[in-house]
Scaffold this motif. Structure first.
Motif, PDB file in Angstrom:
ATOM      1  N   THR A 119      22.374  48.545  -1.683  1.00 44.94           N
ATOM      2  CA  THR A 119      22.436  47.004  -1.435  1.00 44.94           C
ATOM      3  C   THR A 119      21.964  46.427  -2.731  1.00 44.94           C
ATOM      4  OG1 THR A 119      20.605  46.941  -0.312  1.00 44.94           O
ATOM      5  CG2 THR A 119      22.767  47.449   0.951  1.00 44.94           C
ATOM      6  N   LYS A 120      22.032  45.053  -2.827  1.00 44.13           N
ATOM      7  CA  LYS A 120      21.411  44.127  -3.722  1.00 44.13           C
ATOM      8  C   LYS A 120      21.228  42.947  -3.027  1.00 44.13           C
ATOM      9  CE  LYS A 120      23.340  42.342  -7.359  1.00 44.13           C
ATOM     10  NZ  LYS A 120      24.207  42.216  -8.515  1.00 44.13           N
ATOM     11  N   ASP A 121      20.317  42.397  -3.525  1.00 41.41           N
ATOM     12  CA  ASP A 121      19.831  40.875  -2.779  1.00 41.41           C
ATOM     13  C   ASP A 121      20.845  39.971  -2.871  1.00 41.41           C
ATOM     14  OD1 ASP A 121      17.488  41.777  -1.998  1.00 41.41           O
ATOM     15  OD2 ASP A 121      16.060  41.102  -3.840  1.00 41.41           O
ATOM     16  N   TRP A 122      21.351  39.328  -1.375  1.00 39.24           N
ATOM     17  CA  TRP A 122      22.145  38.459  -1.690  1.00 39.24           C
ATOM     18  C   TRP A 122      21.575  36.890  -2.446  1.00 39.24           C
ATOM     19  CZ3 TRP A 122      27.171  36.947  -0.097  1.00 39.24           C
ATOM     20  CH2 TRP A 122      27.246  35.509   0.199  1.00 39.24           C
ATOM     21  N   GLY A 123      20.362  36.667  -2.138  1.00 37.69           N
ATOM     22  CA  GLY A 123      19.682  35.391  -2.653  1.00 37.69           C
ATOM     23  C   GLY A 123      18.549  34.948  -1.576  1.00 37.69           C
ATOM     24  N   THR A 124      18.422  33.632  -1.245  1.00 37.69           N
ATOM     25  CA  THR A 124      17.284  33.126  -0.838  1.00 37.69           C
ATOM     26  C   THR A 124      18.089  32.780   0.702  1.00 37.69           C
ATOM     27  OG1 THR A 124      17.874  30.836  -1.531  1.00 37.69           O
ATOM     28  CG2 THR A 124      16.240  32.162  -2.445  1.00 37.69           C
ATOM     29  N   TYR A 125      17.385  32.568   1.813  1.00 33.38           N
ATOM     30  CA  TYR A 125      17.822  31.990   3.149  1.00 33.38           C
ATOM     31  C   TYR A 125      16.836  31.076   3.667  1.00 33.38           C
ATOM     32  CZ  TYR A 125      14.890  35.923   5.039  1.00 33.38           C
ATOM     33  OH  TYR A 125      14.033  36.648   5.325  1.00 33.38           O
ATOM     34  N   ASP A 126      17.276  30.335   4.589  1.00 35.66           N
ATOM     35  CA  ASP A 126      16.418  29.262   5.472  1.00 35.66           C
ATOM     36  C   ASP A 126      16.937  29.471   6.816  1.00 35.66           C
ATOM     37  OD1 ASP A 126      14.162  27.513   5.754  1.00 35.66           O
ATOM     38  OD2 ASP A 126      15.683  25.857   5.978  1.00 35.66           O
ATOM     39  N   VAL A 127      15.940  29.299   8.005  1.00 35.25           N
ATOM     40  CA  VAL A 127      16.316  29.242   9.246  1.00 35.25           C
ATOM     41  C   VAL A 127      15.785  28.075  10.147  1.00 35.25           C
ATOM     42  CG1 VAL A 127      16.574  30.529  11.326  1.00 35.25           C
ATOM     43  CG2 VAL A 127      16.324  31.641   9.477  1.00 35.25           C
ATOM     44  N   LYS A 128      16.445  27.101  10.523  1.00 33.39           N
ATOM     45  CA  LYS A 128      16.171  26.236  11.271  1.00 33.39           C
ATOM     46  C   LYS A 128      16.501  26.216  12.826  1.00 33.39           C
ATOM     47  CE  LYS A 128      16.179  22.644   7.352  1.00 33.39           C
ATOM     48  NZ  LYS A 128      16.787  21.525   7.025  1.00 33.39           N
ATOM     49  N   TYR A 129      15.800  25.745  13.825  1.00 33.64           N
ATOM     50  CA  TYR A 129      16.104  25.679  15.147  1.00 33.64           C
ATOM     51  C   TYR A 129      16.337  24.450  15.877  1.00 33.64           C
ATOM     52  CZ  TYR A 129      13.870  30.214  13.888  1.00 33.64           C
ATOM     53  OH  TYR A 129      13.524  31.374  13.399  1.00 33.64           O
ATOM     54  N   GLU A 130      17.390  24.203  16.459  1.00 27.92           N
ATOM     55  CA  GLU A 130      17.728  23.279  16.996  1.00 27.92           C
ATOM     56  C   GLU A 130      18.542  23.516  18.396  1.00 27.92           C
ATOM     57  OE1 GLU A 130      20.504  20.807  14.853  1.00 27.92           O
ATOM     58  OE2 GLU A 130      18.948  20.483  13.235  1.00 27.92           O
ATOM     59  N   ASN A 131      17.895  22.837  19.517  1.00 30.99           N
ATOM     60  CA  ASN A 131      18.622  23.054  20.843  1.00 30.99           C
ATOM     61  C   ASN A 131      18.644  24.673  21.278  1.00 30.99           C
ATOM     62  OD1 ASN A 131      18.783  20.222  21.173  1.00 30.99           O
ATOM     63  ND2 ASN A 131      20.702  20.423  19.980  1.00 30.99           N
ATOM     64  N   GLY A 132      17.882  25.237  20.772  1.00 34.97           N
ATOM     65  CA  GLY A 132      17.741  26.808  21.241  1.00 34.97           C
ATOM     66  C   GLY A 132      18.538  27.583  20.356  1.00 34.97           C
ATOM     67  N   GLN A 133      19.269  27.055  19.364  1.00 34.02           N
ATOM     68  CA  GLN A 133      20.170  27.729  18.385  1.00 34.02           C
ATOM     69  C   GLN A 133      19.424  28.017  17.021  1.00 34.02           C
ATOM     70  OE1 GLN A 133      23.902  25.242  18.354  1.00 34.02           O
ATOM     71  NE2 GLN A 133      24.568  26.103  20.085  1.00 34.02           N
ATOM     72  N   SER A 134      20.030  28.717  16.213  1.00 32.97           N
ATOM     73  CA  SER A 134      19.372  29.089  14.841  1.00 32.97           C
ATOM     74  C   SER A 134      20.553  28.725  14.023  1.00 32.97           C
ATOM     75  CB  SER A 134      19.113  30.431  14.651  1.00 32.97           C
ATOM     76  OG  SER A 134      18.101  30.963  15.383  1.00 32.97           O
ATOM     77  N   ILE A 135      20.284  27.920  12.837  1.00 28.81           N
ATOM     78  CA  ILE A 135      21.030  27.494  11.677  1.00 28.81           C
ATOM     79  C   ILE A 135      20.582  28.219  10.464  1.00 28.81           C
ATOM     80  CG2 ILE A 135      22.034  25.679  10.470  1.00 28.81           C
ATOM     81  CD1 ILE A 135      21.515  23.812  12.888  1.00 28.81           C
ATOM     82  N   ILE A 136      21.397  29.294   9.886  1.00 29.65           N
ATOM     83  CA  ILE A 136      20.895  29.987   8.920  1.00 29.65           C
ATOM     84  C   ILE A 136      21.772  29.370   7.770  1.00 29.65           C
ATOM     85  CG2 ILE A 136      20.738  32.356   8.111  1.00 29.65           C
ATOM     86  CD1 ILE A 136      20.737  33.108  10.896  1.00 29.65           C
ATOM     87  N   THR A 137      20.931  29.182   6.663  1.00 32.54           N
ATOM     88  CA  THR A 137      21.412  28.917   5.261  1.00 32.54           C
ATOM     89  C   THR A 137      21.205  29.861   4.429  1.00 32.54           C
ATOM     90  OG1 THR A 137      19.792  27.369   4.798  1.00 32.54           O
ATOM     91  CG2 THR A 137      21.806  26.548   5.827  1.00 32.54           C
ATOM     92  N   ALA A 138      22.366  30.962   3.754  1.00 30.91           N
ATOM     93  CA  ALA A 138      21.959  31.675   3.067  1.00 30.91           C
ATOM     94  C   ALA A 138      22.672  31.370   1.364  1.00 30.91           C
ATOM     95  CB  ALA A 138      22.669  33.175   3.371  1.00 30.91           C
ATOM     96  N   VAL A 139      21.711  31.471   0.377  1.00 28.02           N
ATOM     97  CA  VAL A 139      22.349  30.748  -0.645  1.00 28.02           C
ATOM     98  C   VAL A 139      22.541  32.051  -1.829  1.00 28.02           C
ATOM     99  CG1 VAL A 139      21.873  29.352  -2.790  1.00 28.02           C
ATOM    100  CG2 VAL A 139      21.151  28.644  -0.387  1.00 28.02           C
ATOM    101  N   LEU A 140      23.756  32.050  -2.244  1.00 32.40           N
ATOM    102  CA  LEU A 140      24.083  33.293  -3.012  1.00 32.40           C
ATOM    103  C   LEU A 140      23.338  33.012  -4.343  1.00 32.40           C
ATOM    104  CD1 LEU A 140      25.609  36.112  -3.553  1.00 32.40           C
ATOM    105  CD2 LEU A 140      27.542  34.403  -4.182  1.00 32.40           C
ATOM    106  N   ASP A 141      22.594  34.184  -4.784  1.00 31.71           N
ATOM    107  CA  ASP A 141      21.794  33.971  -6.305  1.00 31.71           C
ATOM    108  C   ASP A 141      22.700  34.308  -7.287  1.00 31.71           C
ATOM    109  OD1 ASP A 141      18.908  34.131  -7.459  1.00 31.71           O
ATOM    110  OD2 ASP A 141      19.960  35.520  -8.428  1.00 31.71           O
ATOM    111  N   GLU A 142      22.584  33.615  -8.421  1.00 33.87           N
ATOM    112  CA  GLU A 142      23.517  33.684  -9.716  1.00 33.87           C
ATOM    113  C   GLU A 142      23.414  35.114 -10.145  1.00 33.87           C
ATOM    114  OE1 GLU A 142      22.394  30.664 -12.422  1.00 33.87           O
ATOM    115  OE2 GLU A 142      23.447  28.995 -11.128  1.00 33.87           O
TER     116      GLU A 142
END
Length: 772
Positions: free
Chosen positions: A300-323
């Motif tokens: 495998t190789k790294d996809w890039g950076t990611y961030d997780v936010k939590y709202e109303n018991g749910q997880s919102i994950i944003t994964a940014v593809l690295d150049e």
């Protein structure tokens, strides 16, 4: 009744109707398949099939030319490309049951899948023994506690794959032994980072069975590039480590939508347009363990950076593809990419799919896989160019009804092929395209706009044939994925073609030329003519200029006159002795339309005499002379020609008294001269006798590389004074005579042959001789 049943069976066989295996093809109720079965993959449908191996061997699924991407336990089956169909294969063990499903969809038509089973060869790769023994309960295999495996034969190029709860872990090994080894040690490699040994052990949890697949390749290339089907053996162990708690989760949404076969540009990721973010909403609070790009056997190789936010018991994950992922492992722009995201619950426990979301089929080892098209690499290679057109581009024609595009290799039309003819940017005709695959050409036939009624273009003016890009392609071009390569080669298509033509109903053409000019590959001219007559298709021509080019780029204007439909050119006497001459005539009709012949907008004529006339003007020692010894021969050519390229592949031979000798000959330029060549004998000849030196045709060329020597033969008489060869005998030696064009004339004693020759120029034993 019995006969009726037999007839019905025969009828169904004749219609190629087959019996579907038991089951419905769903994950809960898969087809139960066996050797000889056939089942369908309906359009855009994932189908599940179950196979129980009757013995060790290989299961093969034949699926035409499509790519369903069959998988077992999240692992892609090997695909072999055959002459009649592609075949996905899986090495299986006796008594084991495998659940097989297609990871990608078939589009357009249902695909028939044929099932076959090939029992393992008696010499197939097998595990003889292992330490610990197979079936043993293990907590883990680490770099310092590998498994010792004894095989039934020696192997050299190996790939190990451990199928664990966190995915497949790969290791590669090439034996240093020339013949390979039959005792190997299997486990993860020791990895040190910042002075610490990383924990990359293969963990095995209580209640689960784990496999280690051993793949043996025949070549290093096969191991590195996966270009051959390996032999496979399998180790099986039971897990003993405490099993982690698994928390069910469901994916609520993914943006952009993944796993689309033909996404729009907006649905693709794009580095250029900075569309590199994937947003995933999970119905529970989770932690992201990793976001990677799976690369098959390369890890495998790294996809890039990611961030997780939590709202109303749910997880919102944003994964940014690295150049860094802009290019694939072959350094080509990425066209498709997979995001593999692994998660844990907030306590660090593994997650499993809860079965309530729409992305359950994307679940993969405590995470999910989402595939995307990448716009940056999704463009066709529009480099397909024609070699020529008929009539020629920019040519002047009395009328136009069609244009032929000529190619050097196979071409075909695509389903979107489109072309039209324009005048002053206004469409005046559609162009119906057809392919002549036998002659590698595309024909554009002009028709009335919106119809198929043929149209003859005869109105005076300049026209442009426009052929839209991706109308014409080679056999490897895939219209559905034009950025991809075909099964056997690289797919290319045409760019936008804009090909200019001119129409003039009064345009003139050349009907004949007397004497006929030289054509490449045809017969050489017998002389440089003093007068040339060019007959045109009509009257009204005007000659603007006529020029002859000859020698070392010397040029001279020619006298010309027009009488009726004939142009007459007169050549000056000083060019008649040249070996070749090129003539360019600029002539137009009453509308100033150029007259073309063998050229674009000009009348181009070439007169070329035979090129093998480069004969030395002097030979030292002289041909036919008597010498006391012979060590070298110097050839001198006309300084107007000089000595240029030497063909050192040619072999100059020496015969003594008509018999081959062991004397070899080398040749090179004479220093400080430009028109002399020296032949050096490997040893000096001192023994009395008659020596014949033969120089093959094309051994040396003129300075402009236009002329070369014919076969040359020289005779020398070596006499140290003890043998009675006198000057008279030498002068009356045997000779061969050729005309200036290389044709054989006569052979015999020199005195007799010379007396029989008519006036003219001859080549006698390789020397030019004038008989007056």
């Amino acid at each position: 009744m019995k006969s009726l049943l037999i007839s019905l069976v025969a009828f169904l066989c004749a219609l190629s109707v087959y019996a579907t295996p038991s089951g419905t093809g769903t994950q809960e109720d898969p087809y139960v398949i066996a050797d000889g079965d056939t089942y369908l993959l309906p359009v855009e449908t994932t189908v599940y099939a179950s196979f129980t191996a009757p013995s060790n061997g290989t299961l093969k699924l034949s699926h035409g030319w499509c790519y369903p991407t069959f998988m077992v336990d999240g692992n892609v089956l090997n695909v072999e490309m055959g002459m009649d169909a592609n075949v996905s294969s899986l090495t299986v063990e006796k008594g084991k049951t495998y659940l097989i499903y297609n990871h990608s969809f078939i589009y357009g038509v249902d695909q028939e899948i044929s099932v076959s089973f090939v029992p393992a060869d008696a010499n197939a790769l097998t595990v003889v023994s292992s330490e610990p023994e197979q079936g043993t309960k293990l907590e883990k295999i680490d770099w310092d506690t590998p498994v010792k495996v004894t095989l039934n034969k020696k192997v050299k190029y190996l790939h190990y794959a451990f199928y664990g709860d966190e995915g497949i872990q790969h290791e590669y090994y090439t034996s240093p032994e020339a013949d390979g080894e039959d005792v190997i040690y299997i486990g993860p490699s020791k990895i040190e980072q910042a002075g610490q040994v990383l924990d990359n052990a293969w963990y095995m949890y209580d209640g689960s069975t784990y496999e280690i697949k051993i793949e043996a390749y025949k070549t290093q290339e096969g191991l590195d590039q996966g270009t051959e089907t390996p032999e496979v053996a399998t180790l099986t162990f039971e897990g003993a480590a405490k099993k982690a708690i698994q928390t069910p989760v469901n994916i609520i949404s993914v943006d952009p939508e993944p796993n689309l076969y033909s996404p729009t540009a907006e649905q693709c990721l794009s580095f250029k347009d900075n569309r590199r973010t994937v947003t995933i909403v999970v119905d529970k609070e989770v932690k992201v363990k990793s976001t990677v790009v799976p690369m098959g056997m390369y890890g495998t190789k790294d996809w890039g950076t990611y961030d997780v936010k939590y709202e109303n018991g749910q997880s919102i994950i944003t994964a940014v593809l690295d150049e860094s992922n802009m290019y694939d492992p072959n350094y080509k722009l990425t066209t498709d990419i997979i995001l593999q995201i692994t998660m844990t619950d907030m306590d660090g426990n593994e997650v499993i799919d809860g079965g309530e979301g729409k992305y359950g089929n994307c679940y993969f080892n405590s995470g999910y896989e989402f595939s995307y098209g990448v716009l940056d690499g999704r463009f066709a290679d529009a480099s397909l160019m024609y070699d020529s057109t008929t009539p020629a581009a920019n040519s002047y024609n009395p009328s136009l009804s069609q244009v032929e595009l000529n190619y050097s290799s196979f071409v075909m039309l695509t389903s979107t092929a489109s072309a039209a003819l324009y005048k002053d940017d206004v469409k005046v005709a559609d162009a119906l395209l057809s392919a002549n695959t036998d002659e590698n050409k595309i024909i554009a036939k002009f028709v009335e706009i919106g119809t198929q009624t043929p149209k003859e273009i005869n109105e005076y003016g300049a026209y442009i044939l426009k052929v839209d890009s991706q109308s014409i392609a080679n056999e490897y071009f895939d219209e559905l994925a034009p950025w991809s390569d075909g099964l056997q080669g690289h797919g290319i298509c045409n760019p936008d073609y804009e090909i200019p033509f001119n129409v003039d109903a009064t345009s003139l053409s050349v009907v004949s030329v007397d004497p006929a000019p030289y054509v490449e590959g045809g017969e050489y001219s017998t002389e440089i003519p003093s007068e040339i007559k060019i007959t045109l298709s009509g009257e009204g021509a005007t000659v603007r200029s006529a020029m002859a080019t000859y020698g070392m780029n010397s040029r001279i204007l020619l006298d010309s006159k027009v009488e009726g439909n004939v142009i007459t050119l007169t050549l000056p006497e000083n060019v008649l002795s040249e070996n070749s001459i090129s003539i360019a005539v600029s002539a137009v009709n009453a509308n100033e339309t150029p007259i073309s012949y063998q050229g674009n907008g000009i009348i181009q004529l070439v007169y070329q005499m035979s090129k093998n006339i480069l004969v030395p003007t002097e030979v030292t020692p002289a041909d036919g002379s008597t010498v006391t010894s012979l060590a070298s021969i110097v050839l001198t050519v006309d300084p107007n020609y000089g000595v240029g390229r030497l063909n050192t592949d040619n072999v100059v031979t020496v015969k003594k008294d008509g018999t081959d000798s062991n004397i070899s000959v080398s040749f090179d330029y004479v220093p400080d001269t430009w028109n002399q060549l020296e032949l050096k004998l490997s040893s000096e000849i001192t023994e009395n006798g008659t020596y014949t030196v033969t120089i093959p045709e094309g051994t040396f060329y003129s300075s402009d590389d236009n002329l070369y020597n014919p076969e040359l033969t020289y005779t020398f008489y070596v006499n140290d004074g003890t043998t009675g060869i006198n000057g008279i005998e030498a002068e009356n030696a045997d000779v061969e005579v050729y005309g200036i064009d290389g044709t054989f004339v006569a052979k015999g004693k020199k005195n007799d042959v010379v007396k029989s020759l008519k006036q003219g120029i001859y080549i006698i034993n390789g020397q030019k001789v004038v008989i007056r």
